[in-house]
Design an enzyme around this catalytic site. Sequence first.
Site, short mmCIF file in Angstrom:
data_model
loop_
_atom_site.label_atom_id
_atom_site.label_comp_id
_atom_site.label_asym_id
_atom_site.label_seq_id
_atom_site.Cartn_x
_atom_site.Cartn_y
_atom_site.Cartn_z
N HIS A 229 72.26 16.49 9.94
CA HIS A 229 70.88 16.87 9.58
C HIS A 229 70.03 15.59 9.58
CE1 HIS A 229 67.66 19.22 8.25
NE2 HIS A 229 68.04 19.57 7.04
N GLN B 87 66.36 15.32 7.89
CA GLN B 87 66.41 15.28 6.43
C GLN B 87 66.72 13.87 5.95
OE1 GLN B 87 66.07 17.91 3.96
NE2 GLN B 87 65.94 16.05 2.74
N1 NVA Z 1 74.49 21.59 3.81
C1 NVA Z 1 73.39 22.53 3.77
C2 NVA Z 1 72.11 21.80 4.00
C3 NVA Z 1 70.88 22.68 3.92
C4 NVA Z 1 69.60 21.93 4.18
C5 NVA Z 1 73.60 23.61 4.79
O1 NVA Z 1 73.97 23.29 5.93
O2 NVA Z 1 73.41 24.78 4.46
N1 CP Z 2 66.49 20.76 3.46
C1 CP Z 2 66.26 21.69 4.40
O1 CP Z 2 66.52 21.50 5.60
O2 CP Z 2 65.75 22.85 3.92
P1 CP Z 2 65.58 24.22 4.70
O3 CP Z 2 66.97 24.78 4.92
O4 CP Z 2 64.75 25.08 3.80
O5 CP Z 2 64.91 23.95 6.01
#
Ligand code: NVA
Ligand code: CP
Length: 312
Positions: free
Chosen positions: A135, A138
């Site tokens: 990610h 983020q």
């Molecule tokens: N580890 C989480 C992050 C969400 C922003 C997911 O992948 O659901």
């Molecule tokens: N932190 C993040 O990516 O949040 P969302 O899943 O709401 O996009």
Amino acid sequence: MSVNMKGKSLISINDLSLDEINSIFDLSADLKKKLKNGVPHKYLEGQTLGMIFSKPSTRTRVSFETGIYQLGGIGMYFGPTDLQLKKSENISDTAKVLSRYLNGIMIRTFDHQDVIDLARYGSIPVINGLTDLLHPCQVLADLFTILEKKGKLKGLKLAYIGDGNNMAHSLLNGCSKVGMHISIASPKGYRPNEEIVNNALRNAKVMNSKIEILDNPEKAVKNADVIYTDVWASMGQESEAKERRKIFAPYQVNEKLVKHAKEDYLFLHCLPAHRGEEVVNEVIDSPNSVVFDEAENRLHVQKAIMVLLMQK
Ligand code: NVA
Ligand code: CP
């Protein structure tokens, strides 16, 4: 802008040089100031960003769509069942077709390889808005937030407590690139990907920082400048949630655990937070918590990313 990132994709922080990361932060600060002061900054006038979402989202969707609008462009949302993608058309044909219409694509999906393939077969920048592996947007917003609050990144210690998931992986990439120390505490069987850890160890050697993968949360948090956690069951792992709640219970970020950090530690969480599971209200709502500044910074940092990659 000192570096040229025009036309590139952003799939992993590990693909970025330190200069590129710093350019993203410089432009993020500039765009944030311009927005607050009402200074026009329509650097992507008339451009279209396709936004493919195979998983739900609050922050990523709203910040990208608002961001491209503020830059003078338009965002086009595709939900899990909107495109022919995967149902009757492969990634490579989809990438080639979308490249004829759009100026950039942001994608949130399960399989990381799909993002790599979209960038490989298409001819426009692709931005990774979360995969099961990483990610990056983020973590760039997270590091920018820490930089704003602490005035530096190099030499600070970040403790990540919980699942060795996409967040842990991008934090390993990001912290090791900017010279932050990172200590991760996860239960056995839920540690981060070994290849990503080994790569972070190589980056850390160059930057003279430390990486620790532990199972003891108190040890990880000791003298930390930043404490970070994430949900115990990520999107796609809902069926494991009950079992994970038991396994991860000793890894909750609570008042007892944070006592081991520096007094002026920052608490970060990518959100959404499962309050009462990975973090208690007393921590996430405390003065040390910067989670909403962190969420806001998704907007400014992603605007910088779009400008750097999509500018003509
Ligand atoms: N580890 C989480 C992050 C969400 C922003 C997911 O992948 O659901
Ligand atoms: N932190 C993040 O990516 O949040 P969302 O899943 O709401 O996009």
